[in-house]
Write a protein that holds these residues in place. Structure first.
Motif, mmCIF file in Angstrom:
data_model
loop_
_atom_site.group_PDB
_atom_site.id
_atom_site.type_symbol
_atom_site.label_atom_id
_atom_site.label_comp_id
_atom_site.label_asym_id
_atom_site.label_seq_id
_atom_site.Cartn_x
_atom_site.Cartn_y
_atom_site.Cartn_z
ATOM 1 N N PHE A 128 -9.711 -21.672 1.343
ATOM 2 C CA PHE A 128 -11.203 -21.397 1.973
ATOM 3 C C PHE A 128 -10.236 -20.918 3.000
ATOM 4 O O PHE A 128 -10.858 -20.570 3.463
ATOM 5 N N PRO A 129 -9.690 -21.751 4.078
ATOM 6 C CA PRO A 129 -9.108 -21.692 5.017
ATOM 7 C C PRO A 129 -8.164 -21.046 5.539
ATOM 8 O O PRO A 129 -8.411 -20.100 6.562
ATOM 9 N N LEU A 130 -7.387 -20.618 4.140
ATOM 10 C CA LEU A 130 -6.825 -19.422 4.235
ATOM 11 C C LEU A 130 -7.399 -18.021 4.241
ATOM 12 O O LEU A 130 -6.677 -17.145 5.351
ATOM 13 N N THR A 131 -8.620 -18.261 3.355
ATOM 14 C CA THR A 131 -9.504 -17.008 3.674
ATOM 15 C C THR A 131 -9.999 -16.654 5.433
ATOM 16 O O THR A 131 -9.033 -15.501 5.315
ATOM 17 N N ILE A 132 -10.099 -17.422 5.575
ATOM 18 C CA ILE A 132 -10.914 -17.087 7.191
ATOM 19 C C ILE A 132 -9.972 -16.968 7.900
ATOM 20 O O ILE A 132 -9.874 -16.371 8.535
ATOM 21 N N ILE A 133 -8.636 -17.119 8.238
ATOM 22 C CA ILE A 133 -7.015 -17.747 8.974
ATOM 23 C C ILE A 133 -6.587 -15.654 8.336
ATOM 24 O O ILE A 133 -6.640 -15.106 9.394
ATOM 25 N N VAL A 134 -6.573 -15.474 7.728
ATOM 26 C CA VAL A 134 -6.109 -14.411 6.973
ATOM 27 C C VAL A 134 -7.418 -13.026 7.494
ATOM 28 O O VAL A 134 -6.906 -11.872 7.877
ATOM 29 N N LEU A 164 -6.433 -10.160 9.942
ATOM 30 C CA LEU A 164 -6.869 -8.483 10.369
ATOM 31 C C LEU A 164 -8.057 -8.131 10.685
ATOM 32 O O LEU A 164 -7.017 -7.059 11.195
ATOM 33 N N ASN A 165 -8.641 -9.187 11.639
ATOM 34 C CA ASN A 165 -10.401 -8.947 12.641
ATOM 35 C C ASN A 165 -9.252 -8.083 13.973
ATOM 36 O O ASN A 165 -8.935 -7.420 14.542
ATOM 37 N N GLU A 166 -7.671 -8.761 14.124
ATOM 38 C CA GLU A 166 -6.811 -8.466 15.320
ATOM 39 C C GLU A 166 -6.221 -7.857 15.441
ATOM 40 O O GLU A 166 -5.523 -7.682 16.315
ATOM 41 N N LEU A 167 -5.615 -7.013 13.682
ATOM 42 C CA LEU A 167 -5.062 -5.876 13.802
ATOM 43 C C LEU A 167 -5.615 -4.659 15.046
ATOM 44 O O LEU A 167 -6.458 -4.528 14.777
ATOM 45 N N GLY A 168 -4.956 -3.710 15.970
ATOM 46 C CA GLY A 168 -5.389 -2.912 16.290
ATOM 47 C C GLY A 168 -4.984 -1.465 15.860
ATOM 48 O O GLY A 168 -6.026 -0.486 16.568
ATOM 49 N N LYS A 204 -6.040 -0.562 7.775
ATOM 50 C CA LYS A 204 -6.982 -0.627 6.241
ATOM 51 C C LYS A 204 -6.106 -0.477 5.196
ATOM 52 O O LYS A 204 -6.529 -1.950 3.674
ATOM 53 N N ILE A 205 -4.245 0.142 5.191
ATOM 54 C CA ILE A 205 -3.691 0.086 4.604
ATOM 55 C C ILE A 205 -3.364 -1.947 4.113
ATOM 56 O O ILE A 205 -3.254 -1.570 3.088
ATOM 57 N N THR A 206 -3.477 -2.390 5.331
ATOM 58 C CA THR A 206 -3.158 -4.007 5.250
ATOM 59 C C THR A 206 -4.010 -4.518 4.188
ATOM 60 O O THR A 206 -4.243 -5.128 3.369
ATOM 61 N N GLN A 207 -6.047 -4.636 4.163
ATOM 62 C CA GLN A 207 -6.819 -4.950 3.236
ATOM 63 C C GLN A 207 -6.445 -4.086 2.523
ATOM 64 O O GLN A 207 -7.017 -4.987 1.570
ATOM 65 N N SER A 208 -6.235 -2.978 2.246
ATOM 66 C CA SER A 208 -6.172 -2.480 0.850
ATOM 67 C C SER A 208 -4.767 -3.269 -0.295
ATOM 68 O O SER A 208 -5.219 -3.593 -0.647
ATOM 69 N N ILE A 209 -3.911 -3.555 0.102
ATOM 70 C CA ILE A 209 -2.987 -4.091 -0.338
ATOM 71 C C ILE A 209 -3.262 -5.557 -0.525
ATOM 72 O O ILE A 209 -2.754 -6.268 -1.498
ATOM 73 N N PHE A 210 -4.268 -5.965 0.617
ATOM 74 C CA PHE A 210 -4.596 -7.332 -0.308
ATOM 75 C C PHE A 210 -5.670 -7.245 -1.125
ATOM 76 O O PHE A 210 -5.771 -8.176 -1.570
ATOM 77 N N TYR A 211 -6.808 -7.115 -1.007
ATOM 78 C CA TYR A 211 -7.266 -6.617 -1.838
ATOM 79 C C TYR A 211 -7.418 -5.945 -3.333
ATOM 80 O O TYR A 211 -7.620 -6.343 -4.570
ATOM 81 N N LEU A 212 -6.100 -5.160 -3.236
ATOM 82 C CA LEU A 212 -5.475 -5.083 -4.620
ATOM 83 C C LEU A 212 -5.182 -6.084 -5.985
ATOM 84 O O LEU A 212 -5.206 -6.023 -6.837
ATOM 85 N N THR A 272 -12.172 -11.985 1.651
ATOM 86 C CA THR A 272 -11.847 -11.203 3.036
ATOM 87 C C THR A 272 -12.834 -10.523 4.087
ATOM 88 O O THR A 272 -13.428 -10.877 4.859
ATOM 89 N N ILE A 273 -13.636 -9.952 2.546
ATOM 90 C CA ILE A 273 -15.014 -9.104 3.004
ATOM 91 C C ILE A 273 -15.653 -9.296 4.025
ATOM 92 O O ILE A 273 -16.327 -8.979 4.867
ATOM 93 N N ILE A 274 -16.454 -10.819 3.065
ATOM 94 C CA ILE A 274 -17.517 -11.199 3.525
ATOM 95 C C ILE A 274 -17.302 -11.223 5.707
ATOM 96 O O ILE A 274 -18.067 -11.293 6.586
ATOM 97 N N TYR A 275 -16.168 -11.794 5.067
ATOM 98 C CA TYR A 275 -16.036 -12.505 6.614
ATOM 99 C C TYR A 275 -15.550 -11.130 8.127
ATOM 100 O O TYR A 275 -15.706 -11.082 9.162
ATOM 101 N N LEU A 276 -14.570 -10.519 7.321
ATOM 102 C CA LEU A 276 -14.909 -8.964 7.983
ATOM 103 C C LEU A 276 -15.582 -8.709 8.098
ATOM 104 O O LEU A 276 -15.829 -8.140 9.980
ATOM 105 N N ALA A 277 -16.739 -8.166 7.695
ATOM 106 C CA ALA A 277 -18.107 -7.818 7.502
ATOM 107 C C ALA A 277 -19.127 -8.737 9.191
ATOM 108 O O ALA A 277 -19.598 -7.866 9.540
#
Length: 310
Positions: free
Chosen positions: A97-103, A107-111, A117-125, A187-192
């Protein structure tokens, strides 16, 4: 006068339904689906109160009241499975739970949008990888004799670790595999939620001299606090439930003391031993306990000022 108002109300409702008839028509398949495949099978719960016989069927099997529940409650293996279920779920929740929020925050801070997008896809896979494959990977990595990790430990002069045959290390392996598989999907819900944070708040804080960490603490986290609480409540509502595949595929006879959870116990008595009444009673007990935990957690959330979900 009242009867006329009631008739008028019914006519008004029917008129509204008729006006939106095509929308209701589109809803019809969904309603039929839930009625046939969700609500109708719920009658099968009565098996928990019967001496079920597959040849007599649900309707003709004799009622036995609470005898089935008394039988499973008297079994020490049942309570051991419940203890293991709660232990694995709480440990996994405490780590993931805390790791999901941290990740999500990272991800949100990536400029760079493309890199993000590539990083998110790797995490989702990993979420889409079957537990059968994950268990195979875990066996190749953590096996005592020819596992990659133990071979590496032996190369550097350290002792081998029984990841899959020691109770404590098996729990560690289970949590690692679960976190690796599901953390990206969580992380999908938190990123949204993070996309809805007002950018002007960040700009005002930046002009006031706030550091990036201070903006994270005082703007980002408070802005998604309601989402965090909701996700925590939903996670707590599943404390009594655990997937069958992970503990069954990763477990073995040496770690049955910690790997035998409520789902594997139900599988063994329901499928392997054909004790359908007992397995149904356990499933009903699971659902009741999950509801109680959800209601209690929701009430606690409301006591501390959050909205809750009920």
């Amino acid at each position: 006068m009242e009867s006329r108002m009631k008739k008028g109300g019914v006519k008004y409702t029917l008129a509204k339904v008729w006006n939106y008839k095509w929308i209701y028509l589109m809803l019809l398949p969904v309603i039929v689906y839930f009625a046939v495949f969700r609500y109708a099978p719920m009658y099968g719960v009565t098996i928990a109160f019967k001496d079920y016989n597959i040849f007599k069927g649900v309707f003709e099997s004799p009622w036995v009241g609470l005898d089935v529940f008394q039988k499973i409650f008297a079994n020490k293996n049942f309570w051991s499975a419940i203890k293991n279920t709660f232990a694995l779920n709480f440990i996994t929740l405490g780590v993931s739970f805390p790791l999901t929020i941290i990740v999500s925050l990272m991800l949100n801070e990536l400029g760079n949008a493309k890199f993000k997008k590539i990083t998110q896809s790797i995490f989702y896979l990993p979420h889409f990888v079957s537990w059968v494959v994950v268990a195979g990977i875990a066996s190749n990595l953590f096996a005592l004799q020819d596992g990659a990790v133990n071979m590496l430990l032996q190369r550097i002069g350290l002792e081998k670790i029984p990841f899959l045959s020691s109770n404590g290390w098996w729990i560690f392996t289970y949590v690692v595999c679960h976190v690796w598989k599901e953390i990206g999907w969580g992380t999908i819900i938190y990123l949204a939620a993070l996309t809805g944070v007002d950018e002007s708040l960040y700009e005002a804080a930046y002009l006031d001299g706030a550091t990036k960490f201070q903006r994270l603490i005082y703007i980002t986290l408070p802005s998604i606090k309601s989402v965090i609480v909701t996700m925590l409540l939903l996670s707590l509502s599943k404390m009594m439930s655990i997937g069958l595949d992970a503990p069954l595929l990763l477990g073995n006879s040496k770690v049955m003391g910690v790997s035998e959870v409520i789902s594997t116990y139900t599988y063994r008595i329901g499928i392997q031993k054909a004790l359908y009444s007992e397995s149904t009673a356990i499933g009903l007990f699971q659902s009741v306990v999950n509801i109680i935990i959800l209601v209690a957690a929701d009430r606690f959330a409301k006591l501390i000022g959050e909205e809750g979900i009920l």
